[in-house]
Scaffold this motif. Structure first.
Motif, PDB file in Angstrom:
ATOM      1  N   LEU A  69       0.704  -1.205   0.418  1.00 24.86           N
ATOM      2  CA  LEU A  69       0.611  -0.227   0.202  1.00 24.86           C
ATOM      3  C   LEU A  69       0.542   1.660  -0.433  1.00 24.86           C
ATOM      4  O   LEU A  69      -0.193   1.634  -0.766  1.00 24.86           O
ATOM      5  CB  LEU A  69      -0.687   0.069   1.130  1.00 24.86           C
ATOM      6  CG  LEU A  69      -2.635  -0.939   1.109  1.00 24.86           C
ATOM      7  CD1 LEU A  69      -2.705  -1.110   2.750  1.00 24.86           C
ATOM      8  CD2 LEU A  69      -2.891  -0.665   0.403  1.00 24.86           C
ATOM      9  N   CYS A  70       2.018   1.057   0.810  1.00 27.40           N
ATOM     10  CA  CYS A  70       3.190   2.416   0.540  1.00 27.40           C
ATOM     11  C   CYS A  70       3.225   2.119  -0.702  1.00 27.40           C
ATOM     12  O   CYS A  70       3.872   3.962  -0.599  1.00 27.40           O
ATOM     13  CB  CYS A  70       4.136   1.922   1.893  1.00 27.40           C
ATOM     14  SG  CYS A  70       3.586   2.278   3.494  1.00 27.40           S
ATOM     15  N   LYS A  72       2.816   1.659  -3.791  1.00 25.19           N
ATOM     16  CA  LYS A  72       1.855   1.949  -4.900  1.00 25.19           C
ATOM     17  C   LYS A  72       1.648   2.648  -5.022  1.00 25.19           C
ATOM     18  O   LYS A  72       1.716   4.058  -5.491  1.00 25.19           O
ATOM     19  CB  LYS A  72       0.977   0.872  -4.962  1.00 25.19           C
ATOM     20  CG  LYS A  72       0.106   0.751  -6.247  1.00 25.19           C
ATOM     21  CD  LYS A  72      -1.073   0.041  -6.519  1.00 25.19           C
ATOM     22  CE  LYS A  72      -1.854  -0.006  -7.981  1.00 25.19           C
ATOM     23  NZ  LYS A  72      -2.580  -1.104  -8.400  1.00 25.19           N
ATOM     24  N   ALA A  80      -1.546   3.673   5.419  1.00 21.28           N
ATOM     25  CA  ALA A  80      -1.501   2.045   5.498  1.00 21.28           C
ATOM     26  C   ALA A  80      -1.535   1.259   6.336  1.00 21.28           C
ATOM     27  O   ALA A  80      -2.464   0.217   6.220  1.00 21.28           O
ATOM     28  CB  ALA A  80       0.081   1.904   4.758  1.00 21.28           C
ATOM     29  N   ILE A  83      -5.646   0.733   7.122  1.00 27.09           N
ATOM     30  CA  ILE A  83      -6.067   0.572   5.679  1.00 27.09           C
ATOM     31  C   ILE A  83      -6.175  -0.905   6.026  1.00 27.09           C
ATOM     32  O   ILE A  83      -6.806  -2.004   6.495  1.00 27.09           O
ATOM     33  CB  ILE A  83      -5.910   0.530   5.343  1.00 27.09           C
ATOM     34  CG1 ILE A  83      -6.007   1.985   4.345  1.00 27.09           C
ATOM     35  CG2 ILE A  83      -5.905  -0.493   3.440  1.00 27.09           C
ATOM     36  CD1 ILE A  83      -5.362   2.629   2.640  1.00 27.09           C
ATOM     37  N   TYR A  84      -4.885  -1.779   6.762  1.00 30.40           N
ATOM     38  CA  TYR A  84      -4.200  -2.750   6.743  1.00 30.40           C
ATOM     39  C   TYR A  84      -5.180  -3.604   8.049  1.00 30.40           C
ATOM     40  O   TYR A  84      -5.821  -4.389   8.385  1.00 30.40           O
ATOM     41  CB  TYR A  84      -2.782  -3.173   7.173  1.00 30.40           C
ATOM     42  CG  TYR A  84      -2.387  -4.344   7.946  1.00 30.40           C
ATOM     43  CD1 TYR A  84      -1.494  -5.267   6.862  1.00 30.40           C
ATOM     44  CD2 TYR A  84      -2.331  -4.616   8.841  1.00 30.40           C
ATOM     45  CE1 TYR A  84      -1.437  -5.989   7.105  1.00 30.40           C
ATOM     46  CE2 TYR A  84      -2.550  -5.795   8.666  1.00 30.40           C
ATOM     47  CZ  TYR A  84      -1.598  -6.640   8.504  1.00 30.40           C
ATOM     48  OH  TYR A  84      -1.250  -7.751   8.583  1.00 30.40           O
ATOM     49  N   LEU A 143      -6.750   3.129  -5.027  1.00 30.08           N
ATOM     50  CA  LEU A 143      -7.692   2.782  -3.808  1.00 30.08           C
ATOM     51  C   LEU A 143      -8.433   2.655  -3.788  1.00 30.08           C
ATOM     52  O   LEU A 143      -8.158   1.671  -2.427  1.00 30.08           O
ATOM     53  CB  LEU A 143      -6.373   4.298  -3.755  1.00 30.08           C
ATOM     54  CG  LEU A 143      -6.595   3.922  -1.503  1.00 30.08           C
ATOM     55  CD1 LEU A 143      -5.306   2.553  -1.410  1.00 30.08           C
ATOM     56  CD2 LEU A 143      -5.993   5.047  -1.021  1.00 30.08           C
ATOM     57  N   THR A 146      -9.206  -0.752  -4.976  1.00 29.42           N
ATOM     58  CA  THR A 146      -7.911  -1.544  -4.032  1.00 29.42           C
ATOM     59  C   THR A 146      -9.028  -2.839  -2.498  1.00 29.42           C
ATOM     60  O   THR A 146      -9.005  -3.151  -2.033  1.00 29.42           O
ATOM     61  CB  THR A 146      -6.683  -1.548  -3.958  1.00 29.42           C
ATOM     62  OG1 THR A 146      -5.829  -1.057  -4.607  1.00 29.42           O
ATOM     63  CG2 THR A 146      -6.074  -2.557  -2.480  1.00 29.42           C
ATOM     64  N   CYS A 147      -9.251  -1.345  -1.648  1.00 30.49           N
ATOM     65  CA  CYS A 147      -9.944  -1.559  -0.151  1.00 30.49           C
ATOM     66  C   CYS A 147     -11.394  -2.465  -0.743  1.00 30.49           C
ATOM     67  O   CYS A 147     -11.726  -3.644  -0.205  1.00 30.49           O
ATOM     68  CB  CYS A 147     -10.538  -0.594   0.066  1.00 30.49           C
ATOM     69  SG  CYS A 147      -9.283   0.636   0.711  1.00 30.49           S
TER      70      CYS A 147
END
Length: 556
Positions: A69-70, A72, A80, A83-84, A143, A146-147
């Motif tokens: 995540l960082c 990209k 990040a 989100i994780y 993003l 991705t989420c």
């Protein structure tokens, strides 16, 4: 010959480490299979293999998620990390509705199959190497996409994970029922094997976990090499900084960027165009690794479909039409006691998961920034934990059996309390390392020159010892917690109770991003590790105070 081996080690350290691990793991895998076939229900190994495939696909993604995540999107470690953390929370909390669906429909196996298909779809979404043209870090539609993919994976996992564990619990319920027909001695032996059975089941989870962390880094480095470049963990951050706000680049940043670009094989002037190209190549290799996760889901699906007719379905409670009011009241009281005991243990283990799952958070950032890992990507160090699970499980099983044979059996609640102390020991060790090396906050450390940072980095043995302590603690808590839930859960609530266990994991996971925040923001690094040590010691004290009550409820 020796020279060839040495050259291979120096040029392909990640692959060499993987081969060494396999040399150790494969004989142990044979040992576990033989032991399971001899002493445990016949369905244990098929269920474990189905779970192993799913975990393999999951850990490919999990090993790289925060750093991906960082790299990209150019977002901060903290962003990040959250989100994780939310994803990790959903992975486990969605097991509760997944268990409720299976309990209400009594279609455990169909729910498991649905979960595998949904997860495969989520990983397929992640495997698409799409990139935004926008220079606004962290807010692109990609993003968001991705989420959404992460949510799809989490939802599928919720349908799968707890329900397969409920089936394993039913295997042992049937195993004990069959043994009871042979007499009290046979029943006692059967009951004594539930803990070790869940430990074997847990080992197969970690067989996938020990190999998976190598997949994304090896594919990423292969893709970089195919384009005449090399891997460097620090370069993406500086590339994003130059692309997004060149005016914020200090002279030191420009110097560090030029040095790192030269280090990965580029000897010309570094501009935003080169940085964008490097980031795209860097992250495309990671995207391709998620294809392996899709394949793993499909293999797990094929294995489960092949064996599911031989696996039991958790028993639905049958209402007794002739039960007296006193019997109904007694049953209700027993169920309440069991649920109170379950919630008490869940409240304690929340703090274990908060501390343990730093392997994908602060410990990953620590590996990237503070550990000398030039030739081995920081994500690969996550293989240490599952490797230790596989190697140490027979030792832990022997230790527990040793005390049991001498009528000094350690109860599951006591094992959990001891596990909390061992977790604290891991962070006390990191406190010592941080104090000895006088480590500042992560943000302050990033501002140092490359030469100063290299001189301050510690050796990889620090990570290895930390993961050793955490793995021993895990073996005292996680597989035995699953066993504890399967013992204490009312028959008609097995899926929900396994979901509650995973929900406690989810609550701990929701706050794991605080680890990265503390590591980067606290004035001295040791303060971050002290928070985890303190929570674990407090949890151990609370657990020890409840041991006798929990032992009584478990025995009833």
């Amino acid at each position: 010959m020796l020279l060839s081996i040495t050259n291979f080690w120096q040029e392909n350290q990640a692959l060499a480490i993987l081969l060494c691990i396999l040399v150790v793991v494969i004989p142990l895998l044979v040992f576990y299979v033989v032991k399971a076939r001899r002493d445990h229900p016949k369905g244990l190994i098929p269920a474990a293999i189905a779970n192993m495939g799913e975990r393999f696909g999951y850990y490919i993604m999990n090993a790289v998620l925060l750093l991906f995540l960082c790299s990209k999107f150019g977002i901060s470690d903290d962003a990040a990390g959250w989100i994780y953390a939310v994803f990790y929370f959903l992975i486990y909390v969605l097991s509760l509705p997944g268990g409720m669906i299976a309990d209400r429909t009594q279609k455990y196996k169909a729910t498991i199959i649905s979960g595998l298909l949904v997860m495969a779809a989520g990983y397929a979404m992640l495997s698409i190497p799409v990139f935004s043209d926008s220079n606004d870090a962290g807010i692109s539609w990609i993003l968001v996409f991705t989420c959404v993919a992460l949510f799809v994976i989490a939802f599928g996992n919720g349908l799968f994970k707890g329900n397969l564990q409920a089936i394993v619990g039913q295997l042992y319920d049937n195993f004990e029922a069959d043994a009871a027909k042979k007499g009290p001695e046979a029943l006692a032996i059967a009951k004594s094997r539930r803990d070790s059975g869940f430990q074997i089941f847990y080992v197969f989870i970690n067989i996938g976990g020990v190999i998976a962390p190598f997949i994304a880094p090896l594919l990423r480095e292969f893709w970089l090499k195919a384009h005449g470049l090399a891997f460097n963990a620090d370069l993406p951050r500086l590339c994003h900084k130059l692309i997004n706000d060149a005016s914020a680049m200090t002279p030191g940043d420009h110097t560090n960027l030029a040095q790192l670009a030269e280090k990965v094989g580029f000897n010309d002037a570094v501009d935003a165009g080169w940085c964008s190209n490097y980031l795209e190549i860097f992250n495309t290799g990671v995207h391709f690794s998620f294809i392996a996760s899709v394949v793993a889901m499909l293999i797990s699906l094929a294995v489960f479909a092949w064996v599911m007719k031989r696996l039991p379905t958790p028993v639905k409670k049958v209402k007794a039409a002739t039960a007296s009011a006193e019997e109904i009241k007694s049953d209700a009281k027993e169920i309440k006691q069991r649920m109170y005991a379950l919630f008490a243990v869940l409240a304690v283990v929340v703090f274990f998961w908060f501390s343990f799952h730093q392997n994908g958070q602060s410990l990953s950032v620590f590996a990237r920034d503070f550990v000398a890992t030039d030739k081995v990507a920081p994500e690969i160090w996550q293989c240490i934990n599952p490797f230790f699970v596989i190697v140490l499980t027979p030792i832990i099983m022997w230790l527990f059996a040793f005390f049991a044979k001498r009528n000094k059996e350690i109860s599951t609640p006591k094992k959990i309390a001891y596990g909390m102390f061992i977790t604290a020991a891991a962070y006390i060790f990191l406190i010592v390392v941080a104090v000895v090396n006088n480590y500042p906050s992560g943000e302050e450390f990033k501002g140092f020159s490359e030469a100063v940072k290299e001189s301050m980095k510690t050796e990889p043995y620090v990570l290895i010892l930390t993961y050793f302590f955490l793995t021993v603690a895990e073996l005292f808590i996680s597989p035995l917690g699953l066993s504890f839930v399967s013992k204490i859960a009312p028959k008609h609530l097995q899926g929900i109770c396994q979901g509650l266990w995973l929900t406690s994991t989810a609550v701990g996971n929701l706050f794991i991003a605080l680890g990265v925040t503390m590591l980067n923001q606290f004035p001295q690094q040791w303060m971050c590790w002290a928070v985890f040590a303190g929570f674990c010691l407090l949890s151990m004290t609370v657990m020890l105070s409840m041991v006798k009550w929990l032992e009584r409820v478990t025995a009833s």
